[in-house]
Scaffold this motif. Structure first.
Motif, mmCIF file in Angstrom:
data_model
loop_
_atom_site.group_PDB
_atom_site.id
_atom_site.type_symbol
_atom_site.label_atom_id
_atom_site.label_comp_id
_atom_site.label_asym_id
_atom_site.label_seq_id
_atom_site.Cartn_x
_atom_site.Cartn_y
_atom_site.Cartn_z
ATOM 1 N N ALA A 165 123.799 -0.639 -3.722
ATOM 2 C CA ALA A 165 125.169 -1.163 -3.722
ATOM 3 C C ALA A 165 126.053 -0.370 -4.687
ATOM 4 C CB ALA A 165 125.164 -2.639 -4.091
ATOM 5 N N TRP A 166 125.481 0.065 -5.804
ATOM 6 C CA TRP A 166 126.240 0.860 -6.767
ATOM 7 C C TRP A 166 126.604 2.229 -6.191
ATOM 8 C CZ3 TRP A 166 129.514 1.182 -10.321
ATOM 9 C CH2 TRP A 166 129.615 2.284 -11.180
ATOM 10 N N ILE A 167 125.667 2.849 -5.466
ATOM 11 C CA ILE A 167 125.963 4.135 -4.827
ATOM 12 C C ILE A 167 127.095 3.970 -3.812
ATOM 13 C CG2 ILE A 167 125.061 5.896 -3.266
ATOM 14 C CD1 ILE A 167 122.379 5.637 -4.631
ATOM 15 N N ALA A 169 129.387 1.639 -3.751
ATOM 16 C CA ALA A 169 130.631 1.359 -4.463
ATOM 17 C C ALA A 169 131.244 2.640 -5.012
ATOM 18 C CB ALA A 169 130.364 0.364 -5.597
ATOM 19 N N GLN A 170 130.419 3.552 -5.504
ATOM 20 C CA GLN A 170 130.931 4.822 -6.002
ATOM 21 C C GLN A 170 131.579 5.630 -4.880
ATOM 22 O OE1 GLN A 170 127.042 5.860 -8.014
ATOM 23 N NE2 GLN A 170 128.418 6.635 -9.584
ATOM 24 N N CYS A 171 130.937 5.641 -3.712
ATOM 25 C CA CYS A 171 131.496 6.374 -2.576
ATOM 26 C C CYS A 171 132.844 5.788 -2.160
ATOM 27 C CB CYS A 171 130.530 6.333 -1.398
ATOM 28 S SG CYS A 171 129.033 7.343 -1.600
ATOM 29 N N LEU A 172 132.925 4.471 -2.119
ATOM 30 C CA LEU A 172 134.161 3.826 -1.695
ATOM 31 C C LEU A 172 135.269 3.995 -2.733
ATOM 32 C CD1 LEU A 172 132.593 0.570 -0.244
ATOM 33 C CD2 LEU A 172 133.876 2.258 1.068
ATOM 34 N N ALA A 173 134.900 3.824 -4.002
ATOM 35 C CA ALA A 173 135.913 3.880 -5.060
ATOM 36 C C ALA A 173 136.423 5.298 -5.300
ATOM 37 C CB ALA A 173 135.341 3.301 -6.354
ATOM 38 N N SER A 174 135.546 6.276 -5.170
ATOM 39 C CA SER A 174 135.940 7.664 -5.461
ATOM 40 C C SER A 174 136.279 8.446 -4.204
ATOM 41 C CB SER A 174 134.812 8.378 -6.211
ATOM 42 O OG SER A 174 133.639 8.457 -5.408
ATOM 43 N N GLY A 175 136.330 7.757 -3.050
ATOM 44 C CA GLY A 175 136.564 8.461 -1.800
ATOM 45 C C GLY A 175 137.850 9.256 -1.785
ATOM 46 N N VAL A 176 138.899 8.704 -2.387
ATOM 47 C CA VAL A 176 140.185 9.386 -2.357
ATOM 48 C C VAL A 176 140.126 10.717 -3.100
ATOM 49 C CG1 VAL A 176 141.124 8.332 -4.456
ATOM 50 C CG2 VAL A 176 142.667 8.935 -2.558
ATOM 51 N N PHE A 182 131.038 13.895 -1.885
ATOM 52 C CA PHE A 182 130.162 14.996 -1.469
ATOM 53 C C PHE A 182 129.046 15.233 -2.485
ATOM 54 C CE2 PHE A 182 133.924 16.444 1.089
ATOM 55 C CZ PHE A 182 133.321 16.249 2.318
ATOM 56 N N TYR A 183 129.347 15.038 -3.756
ATOM 57 C CA TYR A 183 128.323 15.224 -4.781
ATOM 58 C C TYR A 183 127.220 14.185 -4.651
ATOM 59 C CZ TYR A 183 126.074 15.402 -9.340
ATOM 60 O OH TYR A 183 125.145 15.491 -10.344
ATOM 61 N N LEU A 184 127.593 12.915 -4.434
ATOM 62 C CA LEU A 184 126.596 11.856 -4.267
ATOM 63 C C LEU A 184 125.752 12.088 -3.020
ATOM 64 C CD1 LEU A 184 128.808 8.776 -5.218
ATOM 65 C CD2 LEU A 184 126.801 9.578 -6.469
ATOM 66 N N LEU A 185 126.393 12.522 -1.943
ATOM 67 C CA LEU A 185 125.643 12.807 -0.715
ATOM 68 C C LEU A 185 124.697 13.984 -0.923
ATOM 69 C CD1 LEU A 185 128.499 12.379 1.923
ATOM 70 C CD2 LEU A 185 126.554 10.852 1.567
ATOM 71 N N TRP A 186 125.158 15.009 -1.626
ATOM 72 C CA TRP A 186 124.312 16.173 -1.888
ATOM 73 C C TRP A 186 123.098 15.784 -2.731
ATOM 74 C CZ3 TRP A 186 122.362 20.669 -0.952
ATOM 75 C CH2 TRP A 186 121.749 21.402 -1.953
ATOM 76 N N GLU A 187 123.309 14.961 -3.743
ATOM 77 C CA GLU A 187 122.193 14.514 -4.580
ATOM 78 C C GLU A 187 121.119 13.808 -3.758
ATOM 79 O OE1 GLU A 187 123.627 12.043 -7.799
ATOM 80 O OE2 GLU A 187 122.995 13.575 -9.236
ATOM 81 N N ASN A 188 121.542 12.930 -2.868
ATOM 82 C CA ASN A 188 120.589 12.182 -2.053
ATOM 83 C C ASN A 188 119.915 13.078 -1.025
ATOM 84 O OD1 ASN A 188 120.690 8.988 -2.452
ATOM 85 N ND2 ASN A 188 122.693 9.812 -2.926
ATOM 86 N N ALA A 189 120.679 13.984 -0.413
ATOM 87 C CA ALA A 189 120.083 14.901 0.553
ATOM 88 C C ALA A 189 119.087 15.830 -0.126
ATOM 89 C CB ALA A 189 121.179 15.711 1.246
ATOM 90 N N LEU A 190 119.413 16.296 -1.333
ATOM 91 C CA LEU A 190 118.509 17.174 -2.063
ATOM 92 C C LEU A 190 117.216 16.449 -2.424
ATOM 93 C CD1 LEU A 190 118.077 19.938 -3.425
ATOM 94 C CD2 LEU A 190 119.156 18.989 -5.480
ATOM 95 N N ASN A 191 117.327 15.202 -2.842
ATOM 96 C CA ASN A 191 116.140 14.427 -3.191
ATOM 97 C C ASN A 191 115.224 14.247 -1.977
ATOM 98 O OD1 ASN A 191 114.590 12.631 -4.997
ATOM 99 N ND2 ASN A 191 115.266 11.038 -3.587
ATOM 100 N N ILE A 192 115.824 13.883 -0.852
ATOM 101 C CA ILE A 192 115.029 13.725 0.368
ATOM 102 C C ILE A 192 114.441 15.059 0.793
ATOM 103 C CG2 ILE A 192 115.179 13.205 2.843
ATOM 104 C CD1 ILE A 192 117.272 11.096 2.142
ATOM 105 N N GLY A 193 115.235 16.127 0.711
ATOM 106 C CA GLY A 193 114.755 17.435 1.138
ATOM 107 C C GLY A 193 113.598 17.940 0.309
ATOM 108 N N THR A 221 122.208 4.418 6.569
ATOM 109 C CA THR A 221 123.391 4.094 7.373
ATOM 110 C C THR A 221 124.442 3.410 6.507
ATOM 111 O OG1 THR A 221 122.098 3.895 9.411
ATOM 112 C CG2 THR A 221 124.240 2.810 9.368
ATOM 113 N N GLY A 222 124.008 2.525 5.607
ATOM 114 C CA GLY A 222 124.948 1.895 4.695
ATOM 115 C C GLY A 222 125.632 2.912 3.797
ATOM 116 N N VAL A 223 124.886 3.879 3.304
ATOM 117 C CA VAL A 223 125.476 4.937 2.475
ATOM 118 C C VAL A 223 126.459 5.770 3.298
ATOM 119 C CG1 VAL A 223 124.979 7.018 1.130
ATOM 120 C CG2 VAL A 223 123.489 5.016 0.933
ATOM 121 N N PHE A 224 126.085 6.073 4.549
ATOM 122 C CA PHE A 224 126.975 6.854 5.414
ATOM 123 C C PHE A 224 128.292 6.103 5.659
ATOM 124 C CE2 PHE A 224 122.858 8.544 7.523
ATOM 125 C CZ PHE A 224 122.649 9.397 6.458
#
Length: 336
Positions: A165-167, A169-176, A182-193, A221-224
């Motif tokens: 939920a915190w992740i 919230a960060q995406c929604l709050a910092s979207g503008v 993009f940084y949060l998405l990259w971190e998660n993609a890198l971890n999975i990769g 999907t929730g993160v997306f």
């Protein structure tokens, strides 16, 4: 000020205003009259406050003005109808309207993650560069599977719920601002990769995908959705619709983001339950994946069916705020 003369002059209007405030239903003429009398009472209250030494009369008229204002604006009352409307219209409609954004995020994230898995799996040296050879071996032997059983299921579920939920919230709050998303998405993609690539290079791809798929479908999907709605808010700032100013466009997108944020709290609660209780369950991998896929498909159906209906069906007429009952008695001096 001659207080008795002032009360005699305006007391009839105040009594009429009180009568209208106490009525359960008002027609159009009554509403117009209520507005006029409220405006007059506000002006008269201001005059009394500046000139009258009678605090009792000022207090009584103040209460009447407040009741009249509440009658006009309505009083919000929590109800199951509001919760039902949010679940059936508000949340799915907001997610559905943003589907091009979060589907685009999902596609780009998936392609990047699978590329990183392939790259790390075919270049073992990169795993050592990211996490070290010893850490990679421990991850394969027990670290990855042990992550899901390290804590008790309820504790683990609560941790996952708040973390995800915190992740979001960060995406929604910092979207503008775009870059933080993009940084949060990259971190998660890198971890999975990296983790997926290490497991694959050691021949444990079945363990990796068998553990990450049941909860990952819904969780990611929730993160997306959060990232897509956040980026949609940024686009409202960059290219607002012709009929709206930039501020109005961002405000409208922000209201949708709030609806999505509240709804995602429930989504992440479900994904946390799946990850804590179903992912590590001692049952065949196919059964765990089937459970996770069923929950994920149910969410997609919920958004597509109810979201499409919410965006294509005109909203029913809302009740007029003045239809709410306002209680209270205004007692004029000398009234019997």
């Amino acid at each position: 000020m001659d207080l008795d003369a002032y009360v005699a002059e305006h007391g009839g209007q105040w009594r009429r205003l009180e009568e209208l405030c106490k009525r359960r239903h008002l027609d159009a003429a009554d509403v117009d009259e209520l507005v006029v009398l409220y405006q007059r009472a506000t002006t008269q209250l201001s005059a009394l406050r500046s000139r009258s030494p009678d605090p009792a009369l000022v207090n009584q008229l103040s209460q009447l003005v407040l009741r009249a204002r509440a009658r006009l604006t309505g009083r919000s009352r929590p109800s199951w109808a509001a919760v039902t409307r949010f679940l059936l219209v508000g949340f799915p409609g907001a997610v559905y309207r943003a589907w091009p954004w979060w589907c685009g995020v999902a596609t780009a994230f998936s392609l990047l993650s699978f590329f990183l898995i392939w790259f790390v799996a075919n270049n073992p040296d990169t795993a050592g560069a990211f996490i070290g050879e010893q850490a990679a071996a421990e991850l394969v032997d027990s670290g990855f599977a042990g992550y899901y059983t390290e804590f008790s299921a309820p504790t683990f579920a609560f941790h996952l719920w708040t973390h995800n939920a915190w992740i979001a919230a960060q995406c929604l709050a910092s979207g503008v601002l775009i870059v933080p998303v993009f940084y949060l998405l990259w971190e998660n993609a890198l971890n999975i990769g990296v983790v997926g690539g290490v497991m694959t290079s050691y021949g444990r791809a079945d363990v990796f995908f068998g553990l990450i798929t049941p909860h990952g479908l819904l969780e990611l999907t929730g993160v997306f959705v959060a990232a897509g709605v956040g980026l949609k808010t940024a686009w409202a700032w960059i290219a607002p619709p012709a009929e709206l100013s930039r501020g109005q466009a961002v405000a409208r997108a922000g209201r949708s983001a709030i609806l999505v944020a509240v709804g995602l709290v429930g989504l992440f609660a479900v994904s946390a339950f799946v990850e804590a209780f179903i992912t590590p369950a001692p049952v065949p991998i196919a059964l765990r994946v089937a459970c996770g896929a069923a929950v994920w498909l149910a969410f997609l159906a919920y958004v597509l069916i109810l979201g499409h209906r919410a965006t294509s069906t005109p909203h029913p007429t809302q009740p007029t705020p003045v239809d709410h009952e306002v209680d209270g008695v205004f007692d004029l001096p000398g009234r019997r």
